[in-house]
Design a protein around this motif. Structure first.
Motif, PDB file in Angstrom:
ATOM      1  N   ALA A 189       0.829  -1.211   0.000  1.00  0.00           N
ATOM      2  CA  ALA A 189       0.000   0.000   0.000  1.00  0.00           C
ATOM      3  C   ALA A 189       0.864   1.263   0.000  1.00  0.00           C
ATOM      4  O   ALA A 189       0.559   2.236  -0.699  1.00  0.00           O
ATOM      5  CB  ALA A 189      -0.930   0.001   1.214  1.00  0.00           C
ATOM      6  N   GLN A 190       1.945   1.256   0.755  1.00  0.00           N
ATOM      7  CA  GLN A 190       2.855   2.407   0.761  1.00  0.00           C
ATOM      8  C   GLN A 190       3.530   2.562  -0.600  1.00  0.00           C
ATOM      9  O   GLN A 190       3.698   3.678  -1.094  1.00  0.00           O
ATOM     10  CB  GLN A 190       3.908   2.231   1.859  1.00  0.00           C
ATOM     11  CG  GLN A 190       3.363   2.383   3.266  1.00  0.00           C
ATOM     12  CD  GLN A 190       4.377   1.990   4.323  1.00  0.00           C
ATOM     13  OE1 GLN A 190       5.212   1.112   4.109  1.00  0.00           O
ATOM     14  NE2 GLN A 190       4.310   2.645   5.476  1.00  0.00           N
ATOM     15  N   TRP A 191       3.904   1.456  -1.203  1.00  0.00           N
ATOM     16  CA  TRP A 191       4.538   1.489  -2.523  1.00  0.00           C
ATOM     17  C   TRP A 191       3.587   2.088  -3.565  1.00  0.00           C
ATOM     18  O   TRP A 191       3.983   2.922  -4.375  1.00  0.00           O
ATOM     19  CB  TRP A 191       4.959   0.080  -2.912  1.00  0.00           C
ATOM     20  CG  TRP A 191       5.679  -0.028  -4.225  1.00  0.00           C
ATOM     21  CD1 TRP A 191       5.207  -0.571  -5.375  1.00  0.00           C
ATOM     22  CD2 TRP A 191       7.006   0.416  -4.511  1.00  0.00           C
ATOM     23  NE1 TRP A 191       6.146  -0.497  -6.371  1.00  0.00           N
ATOM     24  CE2 TRP A 191       7.272   0.107  -5.876  1.00  0.00           C
ATOM     25  CE3 TRP A 191       8.007   1.042  -3.768  1.00  0.00           C
ATOM     26  CZ2 TRP A 191       8.489   0.405  -6.483  1.00  0.00           C
ATOM     27  CZ3 TRP A 191       9.221   1.335  -4.385  1.00  0.00           C
ATOM     28  CH2 TRP A 191       9.441   1.024  -5.723  1.00  0.00           C
ATOM     29  N   GLN A 192       2.313   1.676  -3.523  1.00  0.00           N
ATOM     30  CA  GLN A 192       1.342   2.222  -4.463  1.00  0.00           C
ATOM     31  C   GLN A 192       1.132   3.713  -4.220  1.00  0.00           C
ATOM     32  O   GLN A 192       1.013   4.497  -5.170  1.00  0.00           O
ATOM     33  CB  GLN A 192       0.008   1.486  -4.352  1.00  0.00           C
ATOM     34  CG  GLN A 192      -1.042   2.010  -5.327  1.00  0.00           C
ATOM     35  CD  GLN A 192      -2.346   1.249  -5.271  1.00  0.00           C
ATOM     36  OE1 GLN A 192      -2.399   0.125  -4.796  1.00  0.00           O
ATOM     37  NE2 GLN A 192      -3.409   1.861  -5.759  1.00  0.00           N
ATOM     38  N   SER A 193       1.094   4.124  -2.981  1.00  0.00           N
ATOM     39  CA  SER A 193       0.950   5.548  -2.656  1.00  0.00           C
ATOM     40  C   SER A 193       2.117   6.351  -3.214  1.00  0.00           C
ATOM     41  O   SER A 193       1.938   7.465  -3.721  1.00  0.00           O
ATOM     42  CB  SER A 193       0.855   5.724  -1.137  1.00  0.00           C
ATOM     43  OG  SER A 193       0.866   7.092  -0.779  1.00  0.00           O
TER      44      SER A 193
END
Length: 581
Positions: A189-193
């Motif tokens: 999720a952090q990577w996508q953000s």
């Protein structure tokens, strides 16, 4: 960015190249004029005016150039105002993020297209619109070979990005946080953000990657208006620069100011010096050599190393430093950096606006001495890029010490070899891989012929099991390139490449490799008798392409130390002008 004051017309209307199409006493003149009327132009729009080709590398695939649809109109405005006739001409776009296996495979295709589209049409001068990595050298290589008056309009860097309190830099932070994700420190999720945050405007990478390195080199060469390279793409100054460039190219045509009349060895030495002071991309070595050879200028690896030894790194820019191109521009930009280092450059070199490099920066100011350092307070005293030679790289290799771990600049380690990028992808994260942080990762088959196209595979990944132990850098060696936004102790462009039987092809697991950057050495510590045995057993790999452009590329591309240009595109001989009947 005014054009040169008091410019004088030095050629007559009859000397314009376009007049062969528009005013020659031949039946074809009727066709040329009637078809121009067909587009909707009136006689007064084009008659007795310089025809300016605007070579535009826009496409929907090239996000770095997404603003070029508008910028081309602003270039046209300047051309019209100066009394020229602007014609937009598309050229292959070379989107660095999107094209596979690598835009390097197609840089020479853009150079061919640029040269031939200018030769085949009624063109008196050209505005070259590029910026994304290979578009700058490709456009300039072709324009240099054609040798018409031309000026380069850089795309400009994108704006800084922010994510969770971090200022993100394109490329550099991709690699940095990808390692953290592989180590288990960042969630999906952090990577996508981060994906949604890192590129927030038109323009090319805002780190000192290949894009800003090459547009800055183009400015130092004298091929842009002063200050053009560092303006962020969305800034209104970029709009004005585009129109100013359109006005200036018309003057350059009347002055018959062609690249061969003002770009010389001193110009290229300026470009190399500026690249070193910027902590610029290793890719600049290949591109500048190729560009110089189109003008019969003997730029070589030794010139890079000589200038590296005397030139400090002054730009505090990622990946070598802390800041990004938007910060650099508002700190004074490239003009301020050049003024700070003018004593190391050839200030008398002429530039596209008709003035010297020294005149162009005489009134430049620096507004932040941490971002643009003075000579007495550099980031590094020397060695933005370093050329290595030795038994592993008889014709040279390059490394960027400014973006590497200092402790690895003198190192001896055991080779862990990979025969191809596929082999590396399969095994690098195998927990049973026999490797330690003191070993040397070696990738073969990633050069101009071997890959093919010499992709940016040279920032070889650190094995996952070492990342999890906190290791973030190792000595890595290949015949590949790497992105100018990358960091790490990566030795690149090893020549001759493995696919052509260079010593890199003979390295085996367990061999000892030694690097000494201060001594400019890269050696394979294996007895000559053993290397001779391996050489006799080596077999050239089969070609990757059996047809088409790829097959032509592999057959004719020169090695990295010669610029990876095609052997038939050197400066020897003249291409005749097209016949008009």
């Amino acid at each position: 960015m005014p054009a040169s004051e008091g410019s004088l017309k030095k050629i007559a209307i009859s000397d314009l190249r376009s007049q062969r199409w528009y005013n020659a006493p031949a039946m074809r003149t009727f066709n040329h004029r009637s078809r121009t009327f067909q587009i909707g132009y009136s006689k007064g729009d084009f008659e007795n005016k310089p025809v300016i080709a605007i070579v535009n590398t826009w496409s929907d695939f090239n996000q770095c150039h997404s603003h070029f649809k508008q910028r081309v109109e602003e270039v046209k405005r300047g051309v019209w105002q100066a009394g020229g006739f602007p014609i937009e001409v598309p050229a292959i776009s070379l989107s660095e993020p999107m094209m596979k296996p690598t835009t390097m495979l197609y840089r020479n295709l853009l150079a061919i297209e640029t040269e031939e589209v200018l030769r085949a049409h009624p063109v008196d001068g050209a505005v070259l619109m590029g910026g994304c990595d290979k578009t700058t050298p490709g456009l300039l290589m072709g324009a240099f070979s054609m040798n018409l008056p031309c000026i380069f309009v850089p795309a400009g860097p994108m704006l800084n990005a922010r994510w969770r309190g971090h200022t993100l830099g394109s490329g550099s932070d991709n690699w940095k946080f990808w390692d953290e994700k592989r180590a288990g420190n960042i969630t999906d999720a952090q990577w996508q953000s981060m994906e949604e945050s890192i590129a927030r405007s038109p323009g090319h990478c805002m780190t000192m990657g290949t894009a800003s390195t090459m547009t800055s080199a183009a400015e130092a060469l004298g091929m842009t208006l002063p200050g053009a390279a560092s303006i962020p793409a969305p800034d209104s100054n970029h709009v004005r620069m585009a129109s100013d460039s359109g006005r200036r190219i018309v003057e350059m045509v009347w002055e018959d100011m062609r690249p061969k009349s003002f770009v010389d060895m001193s110009s290229f030495e300026n470009a190399v010096g500026v690249v070193m002071a910027l902590g610029g991309s290793t890719n600049a070595v290949i591109h500048l050599i190729a560009m110089a050879r189109r003008l019969s200028i003997p730029l070589d690896l030794e010139t890079f190393d000589r200038i590296s030894r005397r030139t400090p790194v002054l730009a505090n820019l990622r990946p070598s430093g802390k800041f990004l191109m938007e910060d650099f521009y508002y700190a004074g930009g490239l003009r301020a950096l050049i003024r700070n280092m003018l004593s190391l450059l050839n200030g008398d070199s002429l530039t596209a606006n008709g003035r010297t490099l020294a005149e162009n920066v005489a009134d430049a100011d620096c507004f932040d001495a941490d971002i643009i350092r003075p000579l007495e307070n550099p980031i590094l005293a020397e060695g933005g890029l370093v050329v290595l030679k030795g038994t592993l790289a008889p014709r040279g290799a390059v490394i960027k010490p400014a973006a590497a771990t200092p402790a690895l600049m003198k190192h001896r380690g055991r080779a862990v070899t990979f025969s191809s990028r596929d082999d590396l992808a399969r095994r690098i994260d195998d927990p049973d891989l026999d490797i330690t942080e003191n070993d040397v990762i070696v990738l073969k088959g990633a050069g101009p012929v071997g890959a093919p196209g010499m992709p940016e595979w040279g920032a070889l990944p650190v094995p996952k099991k070492l990342l999890q132990k906190g290791v973030r850098d190792m000595l890595r060696i290949s015949d590949a390139r790497m992105s100018g936004t990358s960091f790490g102790a990566c030795v690149l462009h090893v020549s001759p490449e493995a696919a052509r039987g260079g010593p890199l092809a003979l390295v085996e697991d367990g061999d000892i490799i030694e690097i000494d950057v201060a001594e400019r050495r890269l050696d394979l510590l294996v007895a000559e008798e053993e290397l001779s045995r391996r050489r006799a057993a080596w077999r050239e790999p089969p070609p990757y392409y059996s047809r088409g452009y790829g097959a032509m590329f592999a057959k004719h591309v020169t090695s990295a130390d010669e610029g990876c240009d095609f052997d038939f595109l050197g400066p020897a001989g003249e291409t005749p002008e097209p016949k008009i009947y």
